[in-house]
Design a protein around this motif. Structure first.
Motif, PDB file in Angstrom:
ATOM      1  N   ARG A   4      11.736 -46.971  25.273  1.00 14.62           N
ATOM      2  CA  ARG A   4      10.508 -47.192  24.518  1.00 14.62           C
ATOM      3  C   ARG A   4      10.470 -48.598  23.918  1.00 14.62           C
ATOM      4  O   ARG A   4       9.425 -49.261  23.892  1.00 14.62           O
ATOM      5  N   LYS A   5      11.618 -49.083  23.446  1.00 16.68           N
ATOM      6  CA  LYS A   5      11.682 -50.442  22.903  1.00 16.68           C
ATOM      7  C   LYS A   5      11.340 -51.465  23.985  1.00 16.68           C
ATOM      8  O   LYS A   5      10.591 -52.421  23.748  1.00 16.68           O
ATOM      9  N   MET A   6      11.931 -51.258  25.174  1.00  9.66           N
ATOM     10  CA  MET A   6      11.652 -52.169  26.269  1.00  9.66           C
ATOM     11  C   MET A   6      10.166 -52.148  26.633  1.00  9.66           C
ATOM     12  O   MET A   6       9.547 -53.203  26.827  1.00  9.66           O
ATOM     13  N   TYR A   7       9.599 -50.960  26.704  1.00  8.70           N
ATOM     14  CA  TYR A   7       8.187 -50.806  27.074  1.00  8.70           C
ATOM     15  C   TYR A   7       7.278 -51.533  26.085  1.00  8.70           C
ATOM     16  O   TYR A   7       6.404 -52.313  26.474  1.00  8.70           O
ATOM     17  N   ILE A   8       7.480 -51.297  24.811  1.00  7.95           N
ATOM     18  CA  ILE A   8       6.631 -51.916  23.784  1.00  7.95           C
ATOM     19  C   ILE A   8       6.797 -53.427  23.783  1.00  7.95           C
ATOM     20  O   ILE A   8       5.822 -54.185  23.682  1.00  7.95           O
ATOM     21  N   SER A   9       8.038 -53.905  23.910  1.00  7.62           N
ATOM     22  CA  SER A   9       8.292 -55.349  23.877  1.00  7.62           C
ATOM     23  C   SER A   9       7.588 -56.059  25.021  1.00  7.62           C
ATOM     24  O   SER A   9       6.921 -57.087  24.818  1.00  7.62           O
TER      25      SER A   9
END
Length: 311
Positions: A8-13
């Motif tokens: 999720r962190k990768m996706y949002i970033s």
């Protein structure tokens, strides 16, 4: 983003970076605008729609990849945790087997020989009692670790006087220290107050003292001191005993890790003492390391956060 998964962190970033880039490109696509103004060309609107479509497609792809990434990480973590549980279960079973076998052996011998003389019977009962005590200590240590692993949120944190706890431990171990011709220098200042769990703070220092008594060697000295920083107390626990080989240092906090298994069992150790120490320190927001001291023995350096209470 602290509580988000890695996927999720990768996706949002990535989406934030793409959105910022797309916005800048759409508003300043010919790189010569000096100010914002409404689109006056059809191509600008086409570019806007194309960018939105690309962004939506990228979002779907990234969401799919992020989900699979999280699933893979979860599987790897589950596999690792299951492996650790299996190893821990095997170690526990192995450690329980010895005292249980001894207790059964002594009691069966007593029951099978009604004519056994009183002195031999008394010796067998004493050995059975010693094994039962060892079994009790092992179960208590396992219970303590389980409490820290799975019910840490239920632990009561309160105003705790470390100086008073260590002073009590010095008195409790005085006879044992004298028996081994050992001395303990308690150089802690008065009124070291932290916000912690009384039982676990006691376990930290008691396990370190017991470990030194069991393994430092006859006639050695134990030294405890502390210094304070802005938000923590830094404790130094050392002895001038035999120490351990450097290759063992990275593993001494592992559960059931023993340098000399036969000697550890003879001393009545459970193999969990230093694991309890490390977990208790970490649970209180501290850190702990071990190294050879200048006196030749082992030195532990660990931190405990200060209390919010005013002493």
């Amino acid at each position: 983003m602290k509580h988000l998964s890695e996927g999720r962190k990768m996706y949002i970033s990535v989406m934030v970076v793409f959105a910022v880039y797309a916005l800048i490109f759409i508003l300043f696509e010919d790189y010569d605008r000096k100010f914002l103004k409404p689109f006056d060309e059809v191509s600008d609107w086409h570019l806007l729609m194309f960018s939105i479509v690309v962004m939506m497609g990228l979002a779907l792809l990234l969401h799919h990849y992020a989900r699979h990434m999280d699933e893979r990480i979860s599987r790897e973590q589950a596999t690792k945790e299951n492996q650790m549980r299996r190893e821990l279960t095997q170690n526990i079973a192995h450690e329980l087997k010895t005292p249980v076998a001894s207790i059964l052996g002594y009691t069966d011998t007593i029951l099978d020989d009604p004519q056994m003389n009183n002195e031999t019977q008394r010796q067998f009962i004493q050995r059975t009692n010693a094994q039962a005590r060892r079994l009790t200590a092992l179960l208590q240590d396992i219970s303590t670790l389980n409490r820290m692993d799975y019910a840490a949120h239920q632990l009561t944190m309160e105003r705790t006087d470390v100086s008073e706890i260590v002073a009590d431990i010095v008195q409790e171990t005085a006879i044992t220290l004298e028996k081994h011709h050992m001395t303990l220098d308690n150089c802690l200042p008065q009124d070291i107050i932290i916000q912690g769990n009384l039982s676990l703070i006691y376990s930290i220092f008691r396990n370190l003292v017991d470990n030194a008594i069991n393994y430092a060697g006859e006639g050695t000295n134990i030294h405890i001191s502390a210094e304070q920083t802005d938000d923590s107390w830094v404790f130094h626990f050392s002895d001038n005993g035999v120490g351990i080989a450097s290759e063992h240092l990275p593993r001494i906090f592992e559960r059931f890790y023993r340098i000399d298994k036969s000697r550890s069992r003879q001393m009545g150790g459970t193999g969990l003492g230093l694991a309890i120490v490390k977990n208790a320190v970490l649970l209180h927001g501290g850190t702990i390391t071990a190294h050879m001291s200048n006196q030749g023995g082992l030195e532990f350096v660990f931190t405990l956060r200060k209390s919010n209470f005013i002493s």
